[in-house]
Design a protein around this motif. Structure first.
Motif, PDB file in Angstrom:
ATOM      1  N   THR A  32       0.844  -1.192   0.000  1.00 55.32           N
ATOM      2  CA  THR A  32       0.000   0.000   0.000  1.00 55.32           C
ATOM      3  C   THR A  32       0.880   1.243   0.000  1.00 55.32           C
ATOM      4  O   THR A  32       1.771   1.375   0.841  1.00 55.32           O
ATOM      5  N   VAL A  33       0.602   2.128  -0.953  1.00 57.86           N
ATOM      6  CA  VAL A  33       1.346   3.384  -1.055  1.00 57.86           C
ATOM      7  C   VAL A  33       0.353   4.526  -0.923  1.00 57.86           C
ATOM      8  O   VAL A  33      -0.607   4.620  -1.679  1.00 57.86           O
ATOM      9  N   PRO A  47      -4.420  17.468  -8.940  1.00 59.39           N
ATOM     10  CA  PRO A  47      -5.527  16.504  -8.962  1.00 59.39           C
ATOM     11  C   PRO A  47      -5.548  15.709 -10.261  1.00 59.39           C
ATOM     12  O   PRO A  47      -5.103  16.197 -11.307  1.00 59.39           O
ATOM     13  N   PHE A  48      -6.015  14.470 -10.193  1.00 61.24           N
ATOM     14  CA  PHE A  48      -6.221  13.599 -11.352  1.00 61.24           C
ATOM     15  C   PHE A  48      -4.921  13.165 -12.030  1.00 61.24           C
ATOM     16  O   PHE A  48      -4.913  12.830 -13.213  1.00 61.24           O
ATOM     17  N   ALA A  49      -3.813  13.188 -11.285  1.00 60.60           N
ATOM     18  CA  ALA A  49      -2.586  12.586 -11.790  1.00 60.60           C
ATOM     19  C   ALA A  49      -2.717  11.066 -11.743  1.00 60.60           C
ATOM     20  O   ALA A  49      -3.440  10.519 -10.903  1.00 60.60           O
ATOM     21  N   ASN A  50      -2.021  10.374 -12.631  1.00 55.93           N
ATOM     22  CA  ASN A  50      -2.125   8.921 -12.726  1.00 55.93           C
ATOM     23  C   ASN A  50      -0.969   8.252 -11.998  1.00 55.93           C
ATOM     24  O   ASN A  50       0.197   8.632 -12.181  1.00 55.93           O
ATOM     25  N   ILE A  51      -1.271   7.245 -11.171  1.00 51.60           N
ATOM     26  CA  ILE A  51      -0.252   6.488 -10.445  1.00 51.60           C
ATOM     27  C   ILE A  51      -0.502   5.011 -10.695  1.00 51.60           C
ATOM     28  O   ILE A  51      -1.630   4.526 -10.519  1.00 51.60           O
ATOM     29  N   VAL A  52       0.528   4.263 -11.116  1.00 52.86           N
ATOM     30  CA  VAL A  52       0.407   2.824 -11.333  1.00 52.86           C
ATOM     31  C   VAL A  52       1.641   2.124 -10.778  1.00 52.86           C
ATOM     32  O   VAL A  52       2.723   2.721 -10.666  1.00 52.86           O
ATOM     33  N   GLY A  67      -4.072  13.884  -3.256  1.00 52.21           N
ATOM     34  CA  GLY A  67      -3.800  12.692  -2.470  1.00 52.21           C
ATOM     35  C   GLY A  67      -4.217  11.424  -3.185  1.00 52.21           C
ATOM     36  O   GLY A  67      -5.075  11.424  -4.072  1.00 52.21           O
ATOM     37  N   PHE A  68      -3.608  10.320  -2.791  1.00 50.00           N
ATOM     38  CA  PHE A  68      -3.942   9.032  -3.392  1.00 50.00           C
ATOM     39  C   PHE A  68      -3.584   7.910  -2.430  1.00 50.00           C
ATOM     40  O   PHE A  68      -2.754   8.073  -1.530  1.00 50.00           O
ATOM     41  N   THR A  69      -4.214   6.770  -2.656  1.00 55.52           N
ATOM     42  CA  THR A  69      -3.847   5.522  -1.995  1.00 55.52           C
ATOM     43  C   THR A  69      -3.886   4.424  -3.046  1.00 55.52           C
ATOM     44  O   THR A  69      -4.907   4.232  -3.713  1.00 55.52           O
ATOM     45  N   LEU A  70      -2.774   3.720  -3.191  1.00 60.76           N
ATOM     46  CA  LEU A  70      -2.655   2.663  -4.191  1.00 60.76           C
ATOM     47  C   LEU A  70      -2.328   1.363  -3.466  1.00 60.76           C
ATOM     48  O   LEU A  70      -1.346   1.286  -2.729  1.00 60.76           O
ATOM     49  N   THR A  71      -3.152   0.350  -3.675  1.00 58.13           N
ATOM     50  CA  THR A  71      -2.986  -0.926  -2.990  1.00 58.13           C
ATOM     51  C   THR A  71      -2.992  -2.053  -4.004  1.00 58.13           C
ATOM     52  O   THR A  71      -3.777  -2.036  -4.968  1.00 58.13           O
ATOM     53  N   ALA A  98       2.950  -0.959   4.119  1.00 54.93           N
ATOM     54  CA  ALA A  98       2.264   0.311   3.913  1.00 54.93           C
ATOM     55  C   ALA A  98       3.264   1.443   4.094  1.00 54.93           C
ATOM     56  O   ALA A  98       4.049   1.442   5.046  1.00 54.93           O
ATOM     57  N   GLN A  99       3.254   2.404   3.184  1.00 55.70           N
ATOM     58  CA  GLN A  99       4.239   3.487   3.209  1.00 55.70           C
ATOM     59  C   GLN A  99       3.631   4.767   2.673  1.00 55.70           C
ATOM     60  O   GLN A  99       2.626   4.737   1.964  1.00 55.70           O
ATOM     61  N   THR A 100       4.227   5.895   3.032  1.00 57.21           N
ATOM     62  CA  THR A 100       3.744   7.212   2.609  1.00 57.21           C
ATOM     63  C   THR A 100       4.877   7.960   1.923  1.00 57.21           C
ATOM     64  O   THR A 100       5.999   8.013   2.449  1.00 57.21           O
ATOM     65  N   ILE A 101       4.588   8.538   0.758  1.00 53.69           N
ATOM     66  CA  ILE A 101       5.603   9.275   0.011  1.00 53.69           C
ATOM     67  C   ILE A 101       4.988  10.538  -0.589  1.00 53.69           C
ATOM     68  O   ILE A 101       3.767  10.665  -0.699  1.00 53.69           O
TER      69      ILE A 101
END
Length: 854
Positions: A32-33, A47-52, A67-71, A98-101
């Motif tokens: 989890t990021v 806002p609405f940037a893409n993260i994969v 903000g985002f959360t990717l799991t 789980a980490q925060t960046i």
């Protein structure tokens, strides 16, 4: 219980409850990021940037605050972050934790045609002289010309897919011994639809249809060519379940002022009043297919209101049309059960230069816990093609019912769907139909569903006959004391043409048997519980009744209604023979007529007494033979059809009903001739951000002479449950009349005011108000004081009058309530405003009812 909790909710719970139990199994180890994406120069959120996760399709986008959360489940070592006008950033991460960046993106001017960048301290937001607001006002002013209704004629093909899945269900569950039989179902996973989550499909529905619109005279026609859905068998009303799920996941028209979603109304970001409730910010400008588009971000002014946040791209030509829009909701919104909600729509430009909707995706992730644990994920995808405008069809195309289902729509072969789907099914979706067919044949699944059916629907099925409802097996009241009842009815498995229903009950205090028996013949050879009904029924009932109590959707001997306040000793024994005919039409007009022979015998503290000079003469029974006819029109009405009742789903259309009944003296020992006319109009008014109001107007008039048991005994309520259509602080038998008019207003603000109060906002409470007024009277010919031959009004043990007529002062009642308490309850403080001098009156009372809303 109200309609949706008892009926709409009961069937959906039957579908999901058993499977949701599986979804709370501990999750497998995941990566989890969590973080934010900002502009590297001015540190403004993007806002609405893409993260994969690099090298996968598992991804997400940032919210309005960057903000985002990717799991995801797997050994992911890096994520890729991209945004229009910026260089893609690759960042290392640690797998399995789980980490925060924080990610800062550098601008890449070579990718941009034009970029608007705001830096420094943000000024106070204003609509005046705001270019973003000027742009959205242009979009609003051009709405009409961008809708299909602008054309004289329009037609198109629509493909509709609705699917539900269990989300975040551990992959290890299939290895457990208890679930070995279900491996074929549990291993059918989808890991691409919802990035970072594993989905287990359990329901799928597909529909292919052709739509025709004509502006003048206005006509909308839909021809359903194919209709395919998962069938859970006898445990669910599949048509009712489909209606309910499609109502929850309504079609989205971004050009409408209000968007109905999850039993709530959201204000569209391009509604006429939207600039009052939204803030708009110019984002980027891009060129697609030689068309210049401006990106426009929008956020709610109040994050807890029923509003969207997101981004749209708008054309800068003369259309000012939406070319693409993404909608989501703020996590603080006053919305139950919803973890994540996204709407994505795309529009394509056609030969006439206009933009038509080509694809619409509605995705929602539900769960008991907001941020963890299993849940249910639903997605409705609509695809459109083959648009034709201003090409009129033959008149017969528009004639007839607004919706026509082709005869073989439900039996189309797989080859039809392979050739007509606008998009292919995923590997997991393609197996759903077969998997559920296999599941419903398994004995363990049947036993589980039978248990849930008893719990939520109240019936135990034995195939062709079912026993219930369970909540009537035991009850108590002052006349019968302890009461036991057992009953049941036949099902369509025995016959779709013939139906029987019966029960027997025994009161241990009055030592009397009560019973009911009915036989029904379905003329159209369809289930009598399905629309359109067309049947004839004959019945006999011997039972007790409280005069004037008319309950909606529950039986009078329901155990929970045994608890009543105040004096409740005036009852009736009834022997009722009835023959009824009911006929509904596809346009939702219906009529019914019937004959009833009704013998009433006073029970408990109630007496039928006439005055004869200076003495009273008791009467043991009152017999009436009555003919009745009723007409009802409910345009565009939809039903949710459950095991016990068929529940209308509220919409914006009014419902009209008119009933006429006449008593015939001398026929089958009938003692009176009279005529009773009653008319009702009800409608729900949607008021956008201010919620909605349910308004009912009713009036009645009795012609001729009749004793008080045959007059209008106004609906009272002495239970502790709040009843929408009764007077909650009126005593049973307190008011009778032979002419009356009433208004009933119940308004829900959906948290509009409470959302501004910190504590209430956190609790997600919602405010409600109601007002009820009843005006009526009694003509001299029906007043027992002036006509001793009529039954005298009841009095209590001390001779104090118990029953009254309405005089020049109307009966008034009002309440203020708090809804969404613990997400299931509404609690009202009810105030009675008039006739406070009557005996045993409660001027104030607290009443509660169970509700189910998102």
């Amino acid at each position: 219980m109200n309609q949706f909790l008892r009926h709409a909710f009961s069937q959906s719970v039957l579908l999901l409850s058993g499977l949701l139990l599986l979804s709370h199994i501990t999750l497998a180890q995941t990566t989890t990021v969590t973080g934010t994406v900002t502009d590297g120069a001015n540190k403004e959120p993007l806002p609405f940037a893409n993260i994969v996760f690099e090298g996968t399709t598992i991804g997400t986008t940032t919210n309005e605050r960057g903000g985002f959360t990717l799991t995801g489940q797997g050994n992911f070592a890096r994520i890729a972050v991209s945004f229009i006008g910026y260089k893609t950033a690759i960042k290392p991460i640690t797998p399995g934790i789980a980490q925060t960046i924080t990610i800062r993106l550098e601008a890449n001017s070579q990718l941009l045609n034009e970029v608007v960048i705001r830096s420094g301290k943000r000024a106070r937001y204003r609509n005046k002289n705001n270019p973003a607001v000027e742009l959205i006002r242009n979009v609003i002013s051009h709405k009409e010309q961008n809708q299909l209704g602008h054309y004289d004629y329009a037609d198109y093909e629509e493909y509709d897919k609705l699917q539900f899945s269990l989300s975040s269900l551990s992959t290890k569950i299939a290895d457990r011994k208890i679930f070995q039989k279900y491996r074929f179902l549990l291993e059918n996973r989808d890991t691409t639809t919802l990035p970072g989550k594993s989905l287990l499909p359990i329901y799928l529905e597909e529909k292919l249809s052709q739509h025709y619109n004509r502006r003048s005279p206005h006509k909308e026609k839909t021809i359903i060519k194919g209709d395919k859905r998962v069938d859970f068998g006898q445990y669910f009303d599949n048509n009712g379940l489909s209606v309910y799920l499609n109502r929850m996941y309504s079609k989205i028209d971004i050009y409408e002022n209000s968007i109905f979603l999850m039993t709530n109304q959201f204000l569209s970001p391009i509604a006429g009043s939207a600039p009052t409730f939204y803030q708009y910010y110019l984002a980027d400008t891009i060129t697609v297919n030689n068309t210049k588009l401006v990106g426009l971000n929008f956020v709610p002014r109040n994050t807890t209101d029923m509003l969207f946040e997101g981004k749209m791209y708008v054309t800068l030509d003369s259309n000012y049309a939406v070319q693409k829009i993404n909608l989501s909701v703020n996590p603080k919104i006053n919305l139950n059960w919803v973890r994540d909600l996204q709407i994505r729509q795309q529009f394509e430009q056609h030969a006439d230069g206009k933009y038509y909707l080509s694809k619409s995706d509605l995705l929602a992730d539900f769960g008991i816990n907001k941020n963890k644990g299993g849940g249910v994920f639903g997605q409705r995808t609509l695809s459109y093609r083959n648009y034709h405008v201003n090409e009129p069809q033959a008149d017969e195309v528009y004639d007839g019912q607004p919706q026509v289902v082709e005869a073989d729509a439900a039996t189309r072969p797989e080859q039809f769907w392979l050739g007509n789907r606008h998009d292919t099914l995923s590997s997991a979706e393609s197996k759903v139909y077969k998997n559920i067919d296999s599941l419903k044949q398994m004995p363990s699944f049947k036993r589980t569903m039978e248990a849930f059916t008893i719990l939520f629907a109240g019936y135990k099925s034995f195939g062709s006959f079912e026993v219930g409802p369970a909540n009537t097996f035991y009850s108590f009241n002052p006349v019968e004391g302890f009461r036991l009842r057992l009953g049941g009815r036949t099902t369509p498995e025995l016959s779709k043409r013939y139906y029987a229903e019966t029960y027997a009950a025994y009161g241990f205090k009055d030592e009397r048997w009560k019973y009911f028996l009915s036989g029904t013949y379905s003329i159209n050879n369809k289930s009598i519980y399905q629309f359109p009904q067309n049947y004839i029924r004959a019945s006999f009932q011997r039972d007790t009744k409280i005069p004037g109590q008319e309950l909606q959707f529950v039986q009078e001997d329901n155990f929970l209604l045994s608890f009543k306040r105040g004096v409740n000793d005036k009852w009736l024994y009834n022997d009722t023979w009835r023959i009824d005919y009911v006929h509904e039409f596809e346009n939702h007009f219906s009529y019914s007529f019937g004959i009833k022979n009704w013998q009433q015998e006073p029970a408990g503290g109630l007496e039928f007494k006439r005055m004869n000079e200076s003495e009273t003469i008791p009467s043991h029974t009152l017999t009436t033979t009555e003919f009745s006819v009723e007409a009802r029109w409910a345009p565009n009405e939809q039903f949710y059809q459950g095991k016990i009742y068929r529940t209308p789903i509220a919409n914006r259309y009014p419902i009209f009903s008119l009933r006429f009944a006449t008593g015939v003296k001398g026929l089958l020992n009938s003692e009176y001739s009279y005529q009773n006319l009653t008319g009702t109009i009800s409608k729900r008014f949607f008021l956008s951000q201010l919620g909605y109001s349910n308004v009912t107007l009713q009036g009645g008039y009795i012609f001729g002479q009749a004793p008080f048991p045959l007059l209008n005994i106004h609906r009272a309520n002495q239970t502790y449950a709040y009843q929408l259509n009764s007077y909650n602080l009126m005593n049973f038998l307190e008011f009778v009349s032979d002419h009356y008019a009433s208004v009933n207003l119940d308004h829900s603000f959906n948290g509009f005011f409470f959302n501004k109060i910190p504590l209430f906002k956190k609790l997600k409470w919602r405010e409600a108000v109601s007002f009820k007024a009843l005006y009526g009277g009694l003509r001299s010919q029906n007043d027992p004081k002036l006509n001793p031959s009529l039954y005298q009004f009841p009095v209590d043990a001390s001779g104090v009058p118990y029953t009254y007529t309405l005089n020049k002062t109307p009966y008034l009642e009002a309440s203020v309530g708090v809804a969404n308490v613990l997400k299931f309850f509404r609690i009202d403080l009810v105030k009675r405003l008039t006739y406070l001098d009557h005996p045993n009156v409660s001027p104030l009372g607290i009443r509660a009812r169970a509700t189910f809303d998102f």
